[in-house]
Design an enzyme around this catalytic site. Sequence first.
Site, PDB file in Angstrom:
ATOM      1  N   PHE A  21      -1.186  -0.684  -9.030  1.00  0.00           N
ATOM      2  CA  PHE A  21      -2.195  -0.294 -10.001  1.00  0.00           C
ATOM      3  C   PHE A  21      -2.166   1.190 -10.363  1.00  0.00           C
ATOM      4  CE2 PHE A  21      -3.704  -3.621  -7.087  1.00  0.00           C
ATOM      5  CZ  PHE A  21      -3.749  -4.684  -7.975  1.00  0.00           C
ATOM      6  N   GLY A  48      -3.094   1.991   2.964  1.00  0.00           N
ATOM      7  CA  GLY A  48      -3.204   1.056   1.858  1.00  0.00           C
ATOM      8  C   GLY A  48      -1.859   0.892   1.166  1.00  0.00           C
ATOM      9  N   HIS A 146     -12.069  -0.273  -0.711  1.00  0.00           N
ATOM     10  CA  HIS A 146     -12.998   0.565  -1.458  1.00  0.00           C
ATOM     11  C   HIS A 146     -14.461   0.325  -1.105  1.00  0.00           C
ATOM     12  CE1 HIS A 146      -9.713   1.197  -4.726  1.00  0.00           C
ATOM     13  NE2 HIS A 146      -9.571   1.990  -3.682  1.00  0.00           N
TER      14      HIS A 146
END
Length: 216
Positions: A21, A48, A146
Amino acid sequence: MAAANTPKPEILAAFEAAKGFMPAGEGLALYAAAGEAAALGMPLVEVGTYCGRSTILLADAARAAGVTVVTVDHHRGSEEQQPGWEYHDPAVVDPEVGLMDTLPTFRRTLYAAGLEDHVVALVGRSPQAAALWNTPVGLVFIDGGHTDEHATADYEGWAPHVAPGGLLVIHDVFADPADGGQAPYRVYRRALESGAFTEMSVHGSLHVLRRTGEGH
């Protein structure tokens, strides 16, 4: 940006071809930060991994400096990547167990980019890995879950290991709740308020901070 801090066309192409992303502009900023931090001669840590899009950039910068990237992920996907959520990708669901498994895609990504030898992948949860870690690092890139729980745990677990002069890079920092979740923003604010980190640059949602003080 200096040419030395810009990835070669084949690395940029591998980054753009990988699942993920991060926009190219933020990727270039991450690459520049990684190149600077790698010059300290210490490992670079990514929290991550997902499918390895940003790992490609970190690993290429690490390769040039002769250091290693350690990337941490349980590879079951973060909250927003689960079925029914905005960022869910059915292609990375393991049909045998019915859960997300981004590890095979990540490994193919690194193999295709020729970077396997420069990355150590830790498969597990970030707080467990951080609890075992005792080596200073040149860079920590926080780009994991998140929620406040996960972003806070990533910060508390890994930021203390950033060496003096090293960099803390935080992704998906949005001051306006309309733009995105607030957990990375709260962690970013906490880093600044700690007195340990000074902001160096901002590129979209990517914030680069340097360790200039004690604490975390």
